[in-house]
Write a protein that holds these residues in place. Structure first.
Motif, PDB file in Angstrom:
ATOM      1  N   LEU A   8       0.824  -1.203   0.000  1.00 21.21           N
ATOM      2  CA  LEU A   8       0.000   0.000   0.000  1.00 21.21           C
ATOM      3  C   LEU A   8       0.865   1.262   0.000  1.00 21.21           C
ATOM      4  CD1 LEU A   8      -2.771  -1.072   2.559  1.00 21.21           C
ATOM      5  CD2 LEU A   8      -2.949  -0.946   0.063  1.00 21.21           C
ATOM      6  N   PHE A  12       0.937   3.921  -3.067  1.00 18.55           N
ATOM      7  CA  PHE A  12       0.503   5.299  -2.771  1.00 18.55           C
ATOM      8  C   PHE A  12       1.588   6.307  -3.137  1.00 18.55           C
ATOM      9  CE2 PHE A  12       0.485   8.926   0.144  1.00 18.55           C
ATOM     10  CZ  PHE A  12      -0.758   9.471  -0.160  1.00 18.55           C
ATOM     11  N   ALA A  16       1.482   9.044  -6.158  1.00 18.52           N
ATOM     12  CA  ALA A  16       1.578  10.442  -5.734  1.00 18.52           C
ATOM     13  C   ALA A  16       2.697  11.156  -6.490  1.00 18.52           C
ATOM     14  CB  ALA A  16       1.833  10.525  -4.231  1.00 18.52           C
TER      15      ALA A  16
END
Length: 437
Positions: A8, A12, A16
């Motif tokens: 995760l 992420f 980003a």
């Protein structure tokens, strides 16, 4: 549980950074840095310095900028015009006529370029004006060119195969050899599509080309001699065991320079533009490889690749089922990333899976290139579509529609590779190569 948390975090941070328009290589380094800081006790800076230097200083990787430079030199010569003059006499009698110059031209130039974009630019500059002036349908001109240009990723010397070979520590020469038969078969499928259009397609067909004597055909073929000679020297020296991929690339650069001198198209401007173009492309690829090497190390510390490989192994997928899953995975990934990034970003996870499943690493490299080729002509981030848009000023949606039959043929090529894996494995297994990669 740690692996899930790490996954995760990696996903992420990656999205980003990419969403913030950070360069792909730097984004990969950023993800790896966060992973090292959160999940390991090893100093991230020390690990990064060691890893990216090791990844960027590979001797095998030296072939990459040399092959890129060779393609850049040839791109700035009169090769495109000469290629059309040399190919046209032999293509005019085939059903579908001069549309076959798109396929034959891409196949030949792919053997001295290694880049899909360079192949598309070179052959498109040659064929689009000529085919339009002869009344060939626009959708066939663009569609066949979009598909055939992807042969730059398959026909040796392929930049994607070089990156793949460096990533999985496999012989570049063997990978080049493995791409020969699949590349020719794919070219044959594209030409079959043109023949089928000629006999069954709707709409007006262009007028037949005027007749030409055999002597005139041979005379016009002299324009093909320089590039075919360069292909024979570069590729033949590797296959006959006289040179490694890096040595052959150096010979190719010298040959390209000599060819441009012979054509009278080498001057300081051409030389400096080709050198700077090769430098920019090579630096971009090297930065991506550095980031990928650091990310692979970071993932290795978290145990994520091993955990994912064990998870998929727990599904008890057959090799064919695994290939089907990976086909869909890379097609989806390729809709949003370029081919080189897809390879370096995923191999840390995918390589253990294919080795555990008993899939030949050489064969998988060819399979991977075919799937990545397909993603090059599928929206929204089909790189070849954008190149063609710049050349033709058509909408992306129109260009994508013209390429749909070619996408189908490339997916058919995946099936052919699964049914007859010997297409990719026979040459590397039976032909002696030179020392090293």
């Amino acid at each position: 549980m740690t692996e899930i948390y790490a996954t995760l975090v990696f996903v992420f941070v990656l999205f980003a950074l990419l969403g913030g328009s950070v360069w792909i290589g730097l984004a990969l380094m950023g993800v790896a840095w966060v992973g090292m800081e959160l999940f390991t006790s090893r100093p991230a800076g020390d690990a990064m310095i060691t890893t990216i230097w090791t990844g960027a200083s590979s001797w095998t990787l030296t072939a990459l900028p040399l092959f890129i430079w060779m393609g850049e030199i040839l791109y700035r010569t009169r090769l495109s015009e000469d290629m059309f003059r040399g190919l046209a006499p032999w293509m005019r009698f085939l059903p579908g006529g001069l549309l076959h110059t798109n396929i034959a031209g891409c196949t030949i130039f792919a053997a001295v370029s290694g880049s899909s974009a360079a192949t598309l630019n070179m052959v498109g500059k040659m064929s689009i004006p000529e085919l339009r002036s002869r009344g060939y349908p626009e959708f066939m001109i663009i569609g066949t060119l979009a598909g055939a240009a992807t042969l730059g990723l398959m026909i040796p010397p392929s930049l994607t195969l070089i990156v793949y070979g460096v990533t999985v520590n496999e012989s570049i020469t063997k990978l080049f050899m493995a791409g020969i038969f699949p590349g020719l078969v794919l070219s044959g499928l594209f030409m079959t599509y043109i023949i089928a259009w000629h006999f069954f397609g709707k709409g007006q067909k262009p007028d037949p080309e005027p007749s030409m004597s055999f002597g005139t055909m041979l005379k016009e073929s002299r324009f093909l001699a320089p590039v075919l000679g360069l292909v024979f020297v570069v590729i033949g020296s590797m296959y006959m065991g006289y040179a490694t991929a890096t040595e052959a690339a150096a010979v190719g650069v010298i040959g390209a320079l000599c060819l441009s001198v012979f054509q009278g198209s080498l001057n300081w401007k051409t030389f400096s533009e080709s050198l700077m173009g090769a430098t920019r492309t090579s630096a971009m690829i090297a930065l991506i490889l550095m980031g990928a090497a650091f990310l692979s190390l970071s993932m290795g510390f978290t145990g994520l690749p091993r955990a994912l490989a064990e998870l998929i192994e727990g599904f008890n997928l057959s090799p064919i089922a695994l290939i089907a899953v990976l086909t869909v995975f890379y097609l989806i990934l390729g809709m949003f990333m370029d081919g080189l990034s897809s390879v370096v970003l995923t191999m840390a996870i995918v390589e253990p899976m294919i080795r555990a499943a008993g899939i030949d690493v050489i064969w998988f490299g060819i399979f991977l290139v075919v799937v990545i080729e397909t993603a090059q002509v599928t929206p929204p981030i089909g790189f070849n579509l954008f190149v063609l848009q710049g050349m033709t000023r058509h909408e992306i949606s129109y260009i994508a529609k013209t390429a749909i039959p070619m996408v189908g043929l490339m997916l058919l090529m995946v099936v052919i590779l699964v049914i007859w894996p010997e297409l990719a494995t026979w040459l590397p297994e039976n032909i002696r190569t030179g020392p090293g990669g």
